[in-house]
Design a protein around this motif. Structure first.
Motif, PDB file in Angstrom:
ATOM      1  N   LYS A   3      -1.130 -13.238   2.117  1.00  0.00           N
ATOM      2  CA  LYS A   3      -1.741 -12.927   3.455  1.00  0.00           C
ATOM      3  C   LYS A   3      -1.036 -12.263   4.384  1.00  0.00           C
ATOM      4  CE  LYS A   3      -4.813 -17.155   3.581  1.00  0.00           C
ATOM      5  NZ  LYS A   3      -5.121 -18.356   4.206  1.00  0.00           N
ATOM      6  N   ALA A   4       0.279 -12.109   4.364  1.00  0.00           N
ATOM      7  CA  ALA A   4       0.931 -11.359   5.065  1.00  0.00           C
ATOM      8  C   ALA A   4       0.734 -10.025   5.324  1.00  0.00           C
ATOM      9  CB  ALA A   4       2.632 -11.647   4.672  1.00  0.00           C
ATOM     10  N   PHE A   5       0.315  -9.318   4.174  1.00  0.00           N
ATOM     11  CA  PHE A   5      -0.146  -7.884   4.297  1.00  0.00           C
ATOM     12  C   PHE A   5      -1.608  -7.570   3.859  1.00  0.00           C
ATOM     13  CE2 PHE A   5       4.031  -8.700   2.340  1.00  0.00           C
ATOM     14  CZ  PHE A   5       4.981  -7.898   3.193  1.00  0.00           C
ATOM     15  N   SER A   6      -2.350  -8.725   4.626  1.00  0.00           N
ATOM     16  CA  SER A   6      -3.829  -8.420   4.008  1.00  0.00           C
ATOM     17  C   SER A   6      -4.456  -7.316   5.116  1.00  0.00           C
ATOM     18  CB  SER A   6      -4.627  -9.817   4.288  1.00  0.00           C
ATOM     19  OG  SER A   6      -4.335 -10.306   5.637  1.00  0.00           O
ATOM     20  N   ARG A   7      -3.896  -7.454   6.165  1.00  0.00           N
ATOM     21  CA  ARG A   7      -4.532  -6.543   7.109  1.00  0.00           C
ATOM     22  C   ARG A   7      -4.218  -4.959   6.918  1.00  0.00           C
ATOM     23  NH1 ARG A   7      -6.068  -8.579  12.319  1.00  0.00           N
ATOM     24  NH2 ARG A   7      -6.762 -10.824  11.804  1.00  0.00           N
ATOM     25  N   THR A   8      -2.871  -4.910   6.270  1.00  0.00           N
ATOM     26  CA  THR A   8      -2.480  -3.322   5.814  1.00  0.00           C
ATOM     27  C   THR A   8      -3.291  -2.932   4.528  1.00  0.00           C
ATOM     28  OG1 THR A   8      -0.173  -4.098   6.438  1.00  0.00           O
ATOM     29  CG2 THR A   8      -0.281  -2.163   5.224  1.00  0.00           C
ATOM     30  N   GLN A   9      -3.458  -4.181   3.640  1.00  0.00           N
ATOM     31  CA  GLN A   9      -4.179  -3.669   2.426  1.00  0.00           C
ATOM     32  C   GLN A   9      -5.860  -3.308   2.812  1.00  0.00           C
ATOM     33  OE1 GLN A   9      -3.610  -6.389  -0.936  1.00  0.00           O
ATOM     34  NE2 GLN A   9      -5.747  -6.258  -1.261  1.00  0.00           N
ATOM     35  N   ARG A  10      -6.201  -3.858   3.928  1.00  0.00           N
ATOM     36  CA  ARG A  10      -7.476  -3.496   4.431  1.00  0.00           C
ATOM     37  C   ARG A  10      -7.739  -1.836   4.623  1.00  0.00           C
ATOM     38  NH1 ARG A  10     -11.257  -7.399   5.748  1.00  0.00           N
ATOM     39  NH2 ARG A  10     -12.155  -5.924   7.000  1.00  0.00           N
ATOM     40  N   LEU A  11      -6.686  -1.246   5.040  1.00  0.00           N
ATOM     41  CA  LEU A  11      -6.361   0.113   4.994  1.00  0.00           C
ATOM     42  C   LEU A  11      -5.961   0.889   4.089  1.00  0.00           C
ATOM     43  CD1 LEU A  11      -5.095   0.044   8.876  1.00  0.00           C
ATOM     44  CD2 LEU A  11      -7.406   0.625   8.116  1.00  0.00           C
ATOM     45  N   LEU A  12      -4.940   0.349   3.285  1.00  0.00           N
ATOM     46  CA  LEU A  12      -4.335   1.235   2.191  1.00  0.00           C
ATOM     47  C   LEU A  12      -5.012   1.014   0.775  1.00  0.00           C
ATOM     48  CD1 LEU A  12      -0.491   0.887   3.172  1.00  0.00           C
ATOM     49  CD2 LEU A  12      -2.377   2.653   3.872  1.00  0.00           C
ATOM     50  N   GLY A  13      -5.544  -0.325   0.501  1.00  0.00           N
ATOM     51  CA  GLY A  13      -6.013  -0.649  -0.593  1.00  0.00           C
ATOM     52  C   GLY A  13      -5.201  -1.238  -1.506  1.00  0.00           C
ATOM     53  N   SER A  14      -5.530  -2.232  -2.399  1.00  0.00           N
ATOM     54  CA  SER A  14      -4.625  -2.878  -3.286  1.00  0.00           C
ATOM     55  C   SER A  14      -3.847  -2.148  -4.126  1.00  0.00           C
ATOM     56  CB  SER A  14      -5.565  -4.011  -3.990  1.00  0.00           C
ATOM     57  OG  SER A  14      -6.369  -3.213  -5.014  1.00  0.00           O
ATOM     58  N   GLU A  15      -4.418  -1.046  -4.635  1.00  0.00           N
ATOM     59  CA  GLU A  15      -3.347  -0.169  -5.459  1.00  0.00           C
ATOM     60  C   GLU A  15      -2.320   0.375  -4.945  1.00  0.00           C
ATOM     61  OE1 GLU A  15      -3.971   3.716  -8.209  1.00  0.00           O
ATOM     62  OE2 GLU A  15      -5.800   2.859  -7.758  1.00  0.00           O
ATOM     63  N   ALA A  16      -2.483   0.816  -3.679  1.00  0.00           N
ATOM     64  CA  ALA A  16      -1.444   1.279  -2.888  1.00  0.00           C
ATOM     65  C   ALA A  16      -0.292   0.321  -2.486  1.00  0.00           C
ATOM     66  CB  ALA A  16      -1.790   2.004  -1.709  1.00  0.00           C
ATOM     67  N   MET A  17      -0.686  -0.788  -2.007  1.00  0.00           N
ATOM     68  CA  MET A  17       0.164  -1.849  -1.789  1.00  0.00           C
ATOM     69  C   MET A  17       0.822  -2.555  -2.991  1.00  0.00           C
ATOM     70  SD  MET A  17      -0.347  -2.322   1.278  1.00  0.00           S
ATOM     71  CE  MET A  17       0.453  -3.978   1.571  1.00  0.00           C
ATOM     72  N   THR A  18       0.215  -2.278  -4.090  1.00  0.00           N
ATOM     73  CA  THR A  18       1.172  -2.822  -5.594  1.00  0.00           C
ATOM     74  C   THR A  18       2.135  -1.466  -5.794  1.00  0.00           C
ATOM     75  OG1 THR A  18      -0.940  -3.939  -6.355  1.00  0.00           O
ATOM     76  CG2 THR A  18       0.805  -3.035  -8.098  1.00  0.00           C
ATOM     77  N   ARG A  19       1.724  -0.283  -5.371  1.00  0.00           N
ATOM     78  CA  ARG A  19       2.717   0.640  -5.660  1.00  0.00           C
ATOM     79  C   ARG A  19       4.004   0.452  -4.556  1.00  0.00           C
ATOM     80  NH1 ARG A  19      -0.588   5.132  -4.618  1.00  0.00           N
ATOM     81  NH2 ARG A  19      -1.429   4.895  -6.506  1.00  0.00           N
ATOM     82  N   LEU A  20       3.774   0.241  -3.515  1.00  0.00           N
ATOM     83  CA  LEU A  20       4.538  -0.101  -2.373  1.00  0.00           C
ATOM     84  C   LEU A  20       5.566  -1.218  -2.665  1.00  0.00           C
ATOM     85  CD1 LEU A  20       5.431   1.477   0.068  1.00  0.00           C
ATOM     86  CD2 LEU A  20       3.974  -0.238   1.463  1.00  0.00           C
ATOM     87  N   SER A  21       4.981  -2.128  -3.368  1.00  0.00           N
ATOM     88  CA  SER A  21       5.616  -3.479  -3.534  1.00  0.00           C
ATOM     89  C   SER A  21       6.804  -3.054  -4.671  1.00  0.00           C
ATOM     90  CB  SER A  21       4.824  -4.584  -4.016  1.00  0.00           C
ATOM     91  OG  SER A  21       4.222  -4.293  -5.422  1.00  0.00           O
ATOM     92  N   TYR A  22       6.483  -2.098  -5.555  1.00  0.00           N
ATOM     93  CA  TYR A  22       7.579  -1.561  -6.489  1.00  0.00           C
ATOM     94  C   TYR A  22       8.507  -0.497  -5.847  1.00  0.00           C
ATOM     95  CZ  TYR A  22       5.119  -4.468  -9.945  1.00  0.00           C
ATOM     96  OH  TYR A  22       4.408  -5.350 -10.726  1.00  0.00           O
ATOM     97  N   CYS A  23       8.356  -0.200  -4.812  1.00  0.00           N
ATOM     98  CA  CYS A  23       9.272   0.958  -4.242  1.00  0.00           C
ATOM     99  C   CYS A  23      10.479   0.353  -3.643  1.00  0.00           C
ATOM    100  CB  CYS A  23       8.450   2.133  -3.263  1.00  0.00           C
ATOM    101  SG  CYS A  23       7.120   2.897  -4.052  1.00  0.00           S
ATOM    102  N   HIS A  24      11.515   1.569  -3.525  1.00  0.00           N
ATOM    103  CA  HIS A  24      13.021   1.032  -3.010  1.00  0.00           C
ATOM    104  C   HIS A  24      13.348   2.108  -2.195  1.00  0.00           C
ATOM    105  CE1 HIS A  24      17.206  -0.713  -3.942  1.00  0.00           C
ATOM    106  NE2 HIS A  24      17.025  -0.570  -2.830  1.00  0.00           N
ATOM    107  N   ILE A  25      13.410   1.899  -0.894  1.00  0.00           N
ATOM    108  CA  ILE A  25      13.983   2.935  -0.164  1.00  0.00           C
ATOM    109  C   ILE A  25      15.493   2.714   0.349  1.00  0.00           C
ATOM    110  CG2 ILE A  25      13.535   3.768   2.428  1.00  0.00           C
ATOM    111  CD1 ILE A  25      10.591   3.423   2.072  1.00  0.00           C
ATOM    112  N   LEU A  26      16.096   3.906   0.456  1.00  0.00           N
ATOM    113  CA  LEU A  26      17.613   3.677   0.931  1.00  0.00           C
ATOM    114  C   LEU A  26      17.540   4.274   2.375  1.00  0.00           C
ATOM    115  CD1 LEU A  26      20.659   3.630   0.413  1.00  0.00           C
ATOM    116  CD2 LEU A  26      20.374   5.774  -0.636  1.00  0.00           C
ATOM    117  N   LEU A  27      18.091   3.313   3.388  1.00  0.00           N
ATOM    118  CA  LEU A  27      17.989   3.808   4.622  1.00  0.00           C
ATOM    119  C   LEU A  27      19.418   3.761   5.277  1.00  0.00           C
ATOM    120  CD1 LEU A  27      16.661   3.977   7.501  1.00  0.00           C
ATOM    121  CD2 LEU A  27      16.631   1.663   7.800  1.00  0.00           C
ATOM    122  N   PHE A  28      19.733   4.994   5.629  1.00  0.00           N
ATOM    123  CA  PHE A  28      21.066   5.439   6.197  1.00  0.00           C
ATOM    124  C   PHE A  28      20.970   5.187   7.852  1.00  0.00           C
ATOM    125  CE2 PHE A  28      21.575   7.542   2.142  1.00  0.00           C
ATOM    126  CZ  PHE A  28      22.691   6.931   1.691  1.00  0.00           C
ATOM    127  N   GLY A  29      21.680   4.286   8.454  1.00  0.00           N
ATOM    128  CA  GLY A  29      21.587   4.115   9.779  1.00  0.00           C
ATOM    129  C   GLY A  29      20.746   3.198  10.330  1.00  0.00           C
TER     130      GLY A  29
END
Length: 243
Positions: A3-29
């Motif tokens: 439920k935490a990301f249900s509002r985001t999923q309504r805009l991006l869709g389940s496939e995009a949310m699944t893809r994002l859940s497997y992504c790794h971002i490196l943030l400097f700063g």
């Protein structure tokens, strides 16, 4: 955490949310820009994030950095941010690296396990090294330009570095990147002319603190650096789900 990301999923869709859940971002700063970018990414459902910064929270961070409170002053920014992010999403894989990035560090810190890099640091030489390493490894990189001495978050935008204007940091970066054969770079920047900061009348001049004198300390607000961080996070998420 469905439920935490249900509002985001309504805009991006389940496939995009699944893809994002497997992504790794490196943030400097993890300052005014980076702390808000990190939180927005994790609140968007990002699966993994690595934070790199060697600084500690100080009192002057209270006006613009999301992890800065009177209770966190003196603590490692990456560790405080990690604790905060895991309190938002315990399932997120958060790595905290306390490290001051120097040219040449890209070889040990940047690898192809990362899907995206956000550069939210101030040092020109380090920014250039991050960008060159990322492009050599074919990792998408978004670099954040100057947000100090500015008052208007509505002027922030995404652009190619070679299409930017006014921003002093952009000018230096364009020159240095041309010397190194870089032809494109996505950035967050503002064309707002920097304001000349007023003289510090508080009696706590930051330029005199610590072991070394610092260059002129820029003024900052609670809205421009955070807005830049949110814009960077938005662009990263959209880039990743459309890859």
């Amino acid at each position: 955490m469905k439920k935490a990301f249900s509002r985001t999923q309504r805009l991006l869709g389940s496939e995009a949310m699944t893809r994002l859940s497997y992504c790794h971002i490196l943030l400097f700063g993890v300052g005014g820009v980076g702390s808000f970018a990190a939180e927005a990414l994790v609140r968007s459902g990002l699966g993994s994030i690595t934070l790199v910064d060697d600084d500690v929270v100080c009192e002057s961070n209270l006006n613009r950095q999301i992890h800065a409170t009177v209770d966190t002053i003196g603590q490692s920014k990456v560790q405080v941010m990690k604790k905060r992010l895991l309190a938002i999403n315990p399932d997120c894989n958060v790595t905290a690296i306390s490290h001051f990035y120097l040219p040449g560090d890209g070889e040990k810190l940047i690898t192809q396990k990362y899907d995206y890099i956000i550069d939210a640091i101030d040092t020109v030489s380090a920014k250039i090294d991050i960008i060159l390493t990322a492009q050599m490894l074919d990792i998408p990189v978004l670099s954040c330009m100057g947000t100090g001495n500015k008052l208007h978050p509505d002027l922030l935008k995404i652009a190619d570095i070679f299409d930017t204007s006014v921003c002093p940091l952009c000018r230096v970066m364009r020159s240095e990147l041309r010397k190194r054969g870089v032809t494109h770079l996505k950035v967050v920047y503002s064309p707002e002319p920097p304001i000349c900061p007023k003289k510090d009348e508080s009696g706590t001049d930051e330029s005199l603190q610590g072991d070394k004198p610092r260059r002129s300390v820029p003024g900052s607000t609670a809205f421009v650096p955070p807005a830049a961080g949110l814009l960077a996070a938005s662009e990263a998420v959209l880039d990743l789900i459309h890859q």
